[in-house]
Design a protein around this motif. Structure first.
Motif, short mmCIF file in Angstrom:
data_model
loop_
_atom_site.label_atom_id
_atom_site.label_comp_id
_atom_site.label_asym_id
_atom_site.label_seq_id
_atom_site.Cartn_x
_atom_site.Cartn_y
_atom_site.Cartn_z
N THR A 788 0.85 -1.19 0.00
CA THR A 788 0.00 0.00 0.00
C THR A 788 0.89 1.24 0.00
O THR A 788 1.71 1.42 0.90
CB THR A 788 -0.92 0.01 1.23
OG1 THR A 788 -1.78 -1.13 1.17
CG2 THR A 788 -1.77 1.27 1.26
N LEU A 789 0.70 2.08 -1.02
CA LEU A 789 1.55 3.26 -1.21
C LEU A 789 0.77 4.49 -0.79
O LEU A 789 -0.06 5.01 -1.55
CB LEU A 789 2.00 3.35 -2.67
CG LEU A 789 2.73 2.09 -3.18
CD1 LEU A 789 2.97 2.18 -4.67
CD2 LEU A 789 4.05 1.91 -2.44
N GLU A 790 1.02 4.96 0.42
CA GLU A 790 0.27 6.08 0.98
C GLU A 790 0.50 7.36 0.16
O GLU A 790 1.63 7.73 -0.12
CB GLU A 790 0.68 6.31 2.44
CG GLU A 790 0.31 5.19 3.39
CD GLU A 790 -1.20 5.03 3.55
OE1 GLU A 790 -1.91 6.03 3.33
OE2 GLU A 790 -1.62 3.92 3.93
N GLY A 791 -0.61 7.99 -0.20
CA GLY A 791 -0.55 9.27 -0.88
C GLY A 791 -0.27 9.21 -2.37
O GLY A 791 -0.31 10.24 -3.06
N GLU A 792 0.03 8.03 -2.91
CA GLU A 792 0.31 7.92 -4.34
C GLU A 792 -0.99 7.93 -5.12
O GLU A 792 -2.03 7.46 -4.67
CB GLU A 792 1.08 6.63 -4.65
CG GLU A 792 2.53 6.67 -4.25
CD GLU A 792 3.39 7.52 -5.18
OE1 GLU A 792 2.85 8.12 -6.13
OE2 GLU A 792 4.61 7.59 -4.94
N GLY A 795 -0.44 4.91 -10.47
CA GLY A 795 0.96 4.62 -10.74
C GLY A 795 1.79 5.03 -9.53
O GLY A 795 1.27 5.23 -8.43
N VAL A 796 3.08 5.16 -9.71
CA VAL A 796 3.98 5.47 -8.61
C VAL A 796 4.88 6.62 -9.07
O VAL A 796 5.55 6.51 -10.10
CB VAL A 796 4.85 4.26 -8.22
CG1 VAL A 796 5.63 4.55 -6.95
CG2 VAL A 796 3.97 3.03 -8.03
N ALA A 797 4.89 7.71 -8.30
CA ALA A 797 5.63 8.91 -8.69
C ALA A 797 6.82 9.20 -7.78
O ALA A 797 7.87 9.63 -8.25
CB ALA A 797 4.70 10.12 -8.73
N GLU A 798 6.66 8.98 -6.48
CA GLU A 798 7.71 9.35 -5.54
C GLU A 798 8.87 8.37 -5.61
O GLU A 798 8.68 7.14 -5.67
CB GLU A 798 7.16 9.39 -4.11
CG GLU A 798 6.13 10.49 -3.88
CD GLU A 798 6.73 11.87 -4.03
OE1 GLU A 798 7.92 12.05 -3.68
OE2 GLU A 798 6.01 12.78 -4.51
N GLU A 799 10.08 8.92 -5.59
CA GLU A 799 11.28 8.09 -5.71
C GLU A 799 11.36 7.02 -4.62
O GLU A 799 11.71 5.87 -4.88
CB GLU A 799 12.52 8.97 -5.68
CG GLU A 799 13.81 8.22 -5.89
CD GLU A 799 15.03 9.14 -5.84
OE1 GLU A 799 16.16 8.62 -5.76
OE2 GLU A 799 14.85 10.37 -5.88
N ALA A 800 11.00 7.39 -3.38
CA ALA A 800 11.07 6.42 -2.28
C ALA A 800 10.10 5.27 -2.51
O ALA A 800 10.43 4.11 -2.23
CB ALA A 800 10.77 7.13 -0.95
N ASN A 801 8.92 5.58 -3.02
CA ASN A 801 7.95 4.52 -3.28
C ASN A 801 8.35 3.67 -4.48
O ASN A 801 8.07 2.46 -4.53
CB ASN A 801 6.56 5.13 -3.50
CG ASN A 801 5.90 5.56 -2.21
OD1 ASN A 801 6.17 4.99 -1.16
ND2 ASN A 801 5.05 6.57 -2.28
N LEU A 802 9.00 4.29 -5.47
CA LEU A 802 9.51 3.51 -6.60
C LEU A 802 10.54 2.50 -6.12
O LEU A 802 10.54 1.33 -6.55
CB LEU A 802 10.12 4.44 -7.65
CG LEU A 802 9.14 5.22 -8.52
CD1 LEU A 802 9.86 6.31 -9.29
CD2 LEU A 802 8.42 4.28 -9.48
N LYS A 803 11.42 2.94 -5.24
CA LYS A 803 12.42 2.03 -4.69
C LYS A 803 11.76 0.93 -3.87
O LYS A 803 12.14 -0.25 -3.96
CB LYS A 803 13.42 2.80 -3.84
CG LYS A 803 14.54 1.92 -3.27
CD LYS A 803 15.47 2.71 -2.39
CE LYS A 803 16.60 1.82 -1.85
NZ LYS A 803 16.10 0.64 -1.12
N LYS A 804 10.77 1.30 -3.07
CA LYS A 804 10.06 0.31 -2.26
C LYS A 804 9.40 -0.74 -3.14
O LYS A 804 9.46 -1.94 -2.87
CB LYS A 804 9.01 1.01 -1.39
CG LYS A 804 8.28 0.10 -0.42
CD LYS A 804 7.15 0.83 0.28
CE LYS A 804 7.63 2.02 1.07
NZ LYS A 804 6.51 2.67 1.82
N LEU A 805 8.77 -0.26 -4.24
CA LEU A 805 8.13 -1.19 -5.17
C LEU A 805 9.17 -2.07 -5.86
O LEU A 805 8.98 -3.28 -6.01
CB LEU A 805 7.32 -0.41 -6.21
CG LEU A 805 6.66 -1.24 -7.32
CD1 LEU A 805 5.67 -2.24 -6.72
CD2 LEU A 805 5.96 -0.33 -8.32
N GLY A 806 10.28 -1.45 -6.28
CA GLY A 806 11.33 -2.24 -6.93
C GLY A 806 11.88 -3.33 -6.04
O GLY A 806 12.07 -4.47 -6.47
#
Length: 826
Positions: A788-792, A795-806
């Motif tokens: 669960t990506l809070e505030g997204e 898709g995924v825009a924030e770099e921290a969330n992109l890393k978390k997803l990766g």
């Protein structure tokens, strides 16, 4: 996609109406709040009304009106940030969300039918959650989304007796069969509120893969008409809004300085002559703040003087041949109406700009009413415009305050204008009416008919028109083998293009800007295995030099190239796909990566961080341009309609078969993956071919096709729902087909491991899609991995969330496809 649904209609009269309505509690006879745990028998003429509000700020009150009566209103008060839910007994009838109050003034939702709903007697009525996202004191984004599972969970927790007797009934534009399905599938006593399984495991990632998630700071570049200055828009994406800068590069002195900083998004830049850069701040296409950045002096003594246009507006024409002047559209508000007006203004100094009289008599769009877009010829002469007539867009043409209707533009296929010829007598645009593809055409406004087809290629959609430094049309671009290619009309441009192809063999080369004399150029050079780079080409010196890498931290690293795979679907439709093979030990495990859309979107053979991330882990990646994808002609695009979960997945199946036949792939180790429609496609494919895939990764994916009509931005308007019905189908008449092609209703057949990732502020595909699928998979004893990506958003825009997803995807694929040797940098 966010939008401002309703604006403030303030003043003393509005405030008095608000006060009167809030004091009119006795008029709401029969309406009362049900207390937690209370059991009751409904009066014969009443129903239960579940009201839920999701807000990112505390709200003072929400007003609901019944039957349009002036004082028949109910107010909910003192709502905290987050989700507020309450249950009422209410007389049967029509109601609507009427106004929201955050602080001093209410935001009036008006008589918009989109905020209306019905309360039926004897029913637990749920009109959806009212979503409120704050913009400023007078504006907010307000819409309604069906989050029925949250509503049922709240009822079970707070009103268990009433929940057991009354099935939640969604009261929106379309039915929602999920509450009944949910109750049928399991005994409520055994239901658990689930959250999925948290991502686990750790796969060490090379630094190059971690850096793939770092977004480029480069937003846009522009070369001045004189060919000696390049303006570069850069954005530091940290934080909610980010920080924007304009950097000025002197090509002759080879210097670079920051000329402007902004906390507001820079949406556009234009040169007005050689020494005035127009900077538009705000949302693209909307009224915004415009700055003029005057370049004073040269070399070490160069300074940048700012002039702010005193009104919010839109740059219509930067008038590059008329320095210190621009055509500028602003909004004129009177006691009768609000309308745009276009002026030729002097922006040489702040004092002159401030003293300009923005009156109707000085406007150059005289003779036009309700104009929304404008087209100019050489010298900034206003020759054409698009005006609104009711709900219709009408193209008009003329000059000097006299304009005549040319055609109505409503269908978007007959003709879509984008520019004028230099003399303003002809209109360039796109057309696909009675054609097999989207062509570049020339329209004669005197007859209202297409005079010439300027560029056409069978089964290929034109993507862009190409102009020289004097605004002459010189070519067109289109996709070929997954790369955007340019075809020029004149011998000089053809010769230059041939030189560029020889200079950068195997790469895609595009001209992104040029000077007025077409001697200095900015080029975009890249490929599937190389991040794009900006080059400066000086034709006089016969030299091209690297100016700006888009991803400088990836320079010098080796990436995997893609190749074209061709297939034929079961109904004979030709399909193009792209296969990326890493340098790793064969046979290679494969990720089938479906794109979103699905109609009007496509994959291409350009550098894709997601593809290179997967390839860097040692996985081959297959991307399929299935029916509906952009670029292959009208018939191909139209074939995607009403093919969701069926023919589209047949196309992916055909491309997969072709890839497996001709390449070193391990058919026993494959995973389906995608975002948005791609996530839906991955889930559907795993259900249709249960023995084929070992796992599924769905990011912001649709799980319930019917829910997409009631919990998406496309379903918020009558026009949007019509488009959805044309593309997807009608849930009221095709419910069974939508059920059997919805992963949610076939969750028991989704037997492979699933990773679901979704943003909580996704208004294109609401998080409710993932919430429902997680619950049903848990009931089946196969809880998915949930991120669960809070505030997204979508898709995924924030770099921290992109890393978390990766990190989560890497661990998930490693667990279910087995270890894959990491591709070595070349």
């Amino acid at each position: 996609m966010q939008r401002r649904d309703r604006r403030f209609r303030g003043g003393l009269a509005s405030a008095l109406l608000w006060l009167a309505a809030c004091l009119a509690w006795p008029a709401c006879a029969g309406v009362r709040e049900v207390q937690p745990g209370e059991d009751l028998q409904l009066p014969a003429d009443s129903g239960l009304l579940l009201v839920a509000v999701d807000s990112d700020v505390p709200l003072q009150s929400l007003r609901i009106k019944r039957n349009g009566a002036l004082f028949d209103a109910q107010s909910l008060k003192d709502m905290d940030k987050g989700r507020t839910t309450r249950l009422y007994v209410a007389p049967a009838g029509r109601y609507r969300w009427d106004a929201v109050r955050k602080s001093r003034w209410p935001i009036d939702l008006g008589d918009n039918e989109e905020y209306s709903f019905e309360v039926r007697p004897g029913v637990l009525n749920y009109p959806g959650d009212l979503i409120y996202r704050d913009i400023d004191e007078f504006n907010a984004m307000v819409h309604v989304a069906n989050r029925g599972l949250l509503a049922m969970d709240w009822m079970d927790r707070v009103h268990p007796a009433l929940s057991g007797r009354h099935l939640l009934t969604y009261m929106g534009h379309y039915p929602d069969p999920f509450p009944a399905f949910y109750r049928e599938q399991a005994d409520r006593a055994g239901a658990q509120v689930g959250h999925g399984v948290a991502p686990s495991g750790d796969v060490p990632l090379p630094a190059a893969l971690q850096e793939l998630w770092k977004p480029s700071a480069l937003e846009s570049v522009s070369l001045n008409p004189g060919g000696d200055l390049v303006a570069v828009v850069e954005r530091d994406k940290r934080g909610k809004q980010g920080h924007w800068t304009i950097r000025m590069i002197d090509l002759r002195g080879e210097t670079s300085v920051v000329a402007l900083e902004s906390e507001v998004a820079i949406s556009r830049i234009d040169w007005s002559g050689d020494r005035a850069l127009l900077v538009s701040c705000g949302e693209p296409g909307e009224l915004g703040v415009v700055f003029v950045l005057h370049v004073r002096g040269d070399g070490a003594r160069r300074e940048y003087e700012q002039v702010k246009v005193p009104l919010k507006g839109i740059v219509v024409d930067p008038l590059p041949d008329e320095p210190d002047h621009i055509l500028f559209a602003s909004l004129r508000v009177s006691s009768i109406a609000a309308d745009y007006q276009v002026h030729r203004i002097n922006i040489s100094t702040q004092r002159i700009a401030d003293r300009y009289e923005y009156g109707r008599f000085s406007a150059i769009d005289r003779g036009l009413k309700d104009d929304r877009a404008w087209f100019t010829g050489v010298g900034g002469n206003l020759r054409a415009a698009i005006v609104m007539r009711g709900e219709s867009r009408v193209l008009v043409h003329g000059r000097d305050g006299e304009f005549r209707d040319v055609m109505t533009l409503d269908d978007g296929k007959t003709f879509s204008p984008f520019a004028l010829s230099a003399d303003g007598n002809l209109i360039y645009g796109w057309s696909e009416k009675d054609r097999a593809q989207r062509d570049l055409v020339e329209l004669d406004p005197a007859t209202g008919r297409i005079a010439r087809t300027l560029f056409s290629r069978p089964g290929v959609d034109v993507q862009d028109a190409l102009f020289d430094g004097q605004r002459n049309l010189v070519g067109a671009s289109y996709y070929e083998d997954g790369q955007l290619v340019s075809e020029y009309f004149d011998p000089t441009s053809k010769a230059l293009d041939a030189r560029l192809q020889r200079a950068f063999p195997g790469k895609t080369v595009r001209i992104v800007d040029r000077d007025a004399a077409s001697r200095q150029f900015l080029l975009l050079v890249g490929g599937s295995d190389q991040p794009s780079e900006i080059y400066h080409l000086d034709t006089g010196a016969n030299r091209a030099s690297l100016l700006l890498p888009t991803l400088p931290w990836l320079q010098g690293r080796g990436f995997a190239p893609s190749q074209v795979v061709r297939a034929t679907s079961k109904d004979g439709l030709p399909i193009e796909a792209y296969l990326t093979l890493p340098k790793a030990q064969a046979p290679l495990p494969l990720v089938v990566l479906a794109h979103g859309g699905p109609i009007g979107m496509r994959d291409s053979r350009y550098f894709d961080p997601e593809v290179q991330f997967l390839a860097g882990l040692g996985y081959a990646v297959l991307q399929v341009n299935f029916r509906g994808s952009e670029g292959y002609g009208r018939q191909f695009r139209e074939a995607g309609k009403r093919s969701y979960g069926t023919l589209i997945e047949d196309d992916i199946d055909a491309a997969l078969a072709a890839a497996l036949t001709g390449h070193p792939l391990d058919r026993t180790r494959m995973c389906a993956m995608g975002t948005s429609y791609g996530g839906y496609s991955a889930l559907v494919s795993a259900i249709r071919w249960p023995e084929r895939f070992r796992c599924v990764v769905s990011v912001a994916g649709v799980s319930d096709r019917m829910l997409f009509f009631t919990a998406s931005d496309g379903g918020r308007s009558k026009e949007g729902r019509k488009e959805l019905e044309e593309a997807i189908g009608d849930p009221r008449t095709e419910a069974e087909l939508m059920r059997i092609t919805s992963p949610l209703y076939r969750y028991r057949e989704l037997a492979v491991p699933v990773l679901l990732a979704h943003g909580t502020d996704d208004f294109r595909v609401d998080y409710e899609h993932t919430r429902r699928l997680v619950r049903m998979l848990e009931r089946a004893g196969r809880p998915p991995v949930l991120l669960t990506l809070e505030g997204e958003g979508h898709g995924v825009a924030e770099e921290a969330n992109l890393k978390k997803l990766g990190d989560a995807v890497a661990a998930f694929l490693h667990a279910h496809l087995g270890p894959a040797p990491v591709a070595q940098a070349r």
